[in-house]
Scaffold this active site. Structure first.
Site, short mmCIF file in Angstrom:
data_model
loop_
_atom_site.label_atom_id
_atom_site.label_comp_id
_atom_site.label_asym_id
_atom_site.label_seq_id
_atom_site.Cartn_x
_atom_site.Cartn_y
_atom_site.Cartn_z
N ASP A 43 0.86 -1.18 0.00
CA ASP A 43 0.00 0.00 0.00
C ASP A 43 0.90 1.23 0.00
O ASP A 43 1.68 1.43 0.93
CB ASP A 43 -0.91 0.00 1.23
CG ASP A 43 -2.05 1.01 1.15
OD1 ASP A 43 -1.90 2.02 0.42
OD2 ASP A 43 -3.08 0.79 1.79
N ARG A 66 -0.29 4.43 -0.33
CA ARG A 66 -1.06 5.64 -0.05
C ARG A 66 -0.61 6.35 1.22
O ARG A 66 -0.16 5.72 2.17
CB ARG A 66 -2.55 5.31 0.09
CG ARG A 66 -3.18 4.83 -1.18
CD ARG A 66 -4.58 4.34 -0.95
NE ARG A 66 -4.59 3.13 -0.13
CZ ARG A 66 -5.68 2.48 0.23
NH1 ARG A 66 -6.86 2.91 -0.15
NH2 ARG A 66 -5.60 1.39 0.97
#
Length: 194
Positions: free
Chosen positions: A123, A125
């Site tokens: 991930d 983000r």
């Protein structure tokens, strides 16, 4: 961070206020809001775009059902906002998301393993822009957060918000989305009841 455009948009569950938030040249997001955000405990969701799920109705993810359920929850509750960021494939972008999907299908692996084979973290983000949008909207410091993702919960708390409740919209588990839901739960620590 500044709101550069704002209007209203009639949606299935009511008329929402839509705002475009810009921060620097390539950093931006949308907010989809309903009711008073400065008082009470509004419902908040930090949502990442998902072309396959939201526009093409892919059966193997839960993004569109979560977005729809949150809009309904906000309208019924009377106050809240969704911060919508363009962060396809947990932030890797649409082209790499498609590449990861091809690897998953060819190698029979989950998304975490596919990302690893691409030398990417599971991930990528960050939620700074979403937090700035919440501050831009002057959202109450105590809120109800709609999420399964512990990273989003931590980002909200680290930004100084108090989370009165973590809400998890009920999503129908199917043979198509179950593998990804299990990957999120078992490998990424998502708070999924499955």
């Amino acid at each position: 961070m500044a709101i550069t455009q704002r209007t209203t948009l009639p949606l299935e569950h009511g008329t929402f206020s839509i705002a475009f938030h810009r921060f620097e040249e390539k950093e931006y997001c949308l907010s989809v809001s309903y009711g008073e955000l400065k008082k009470g405990t509004p419902i908040i969701r930090l949502h990442s775009s998902c072309l396959f799920g939201e526009a093409l109705h892919s059966l193997d993810c839960d993004c569109a059902p979560q977005l729809t359920a949150t809009l309904k929850m906000i309208a019924e509750y009377g106050q809240g906002t969704i911060i919508y960021e363009y962060a396809e494939g947990r932030g890797i972008g649409l082209e790499k998301k498609l590449q990861a999907l091809a690897i998953q299908q060819h190698e029979k692996v989950d998304t975490v393993e596919a990302f690893k084979m691409m030398s990417l973290p599971p991930d990528t983000r960050s939620y700074e822009v979403a937090i700035m949008a919440l501050n831009d909207l002057k959202v109450a410091r105590t809120l109800r957060l709609v999420t399964q993702n512990p990273a989003k919960l931590n980002a909200i708390k680290e930004a100084g918000f108090e989370v009165a409740e973590v809400m998890n919209p009920k999503i129908t588990v199917t043979p198509y989305n179950k593998p990804e839901l299990l990957t999120k739960k078992n490998k990424l620590g998502y708070m999924i009841n499955i």
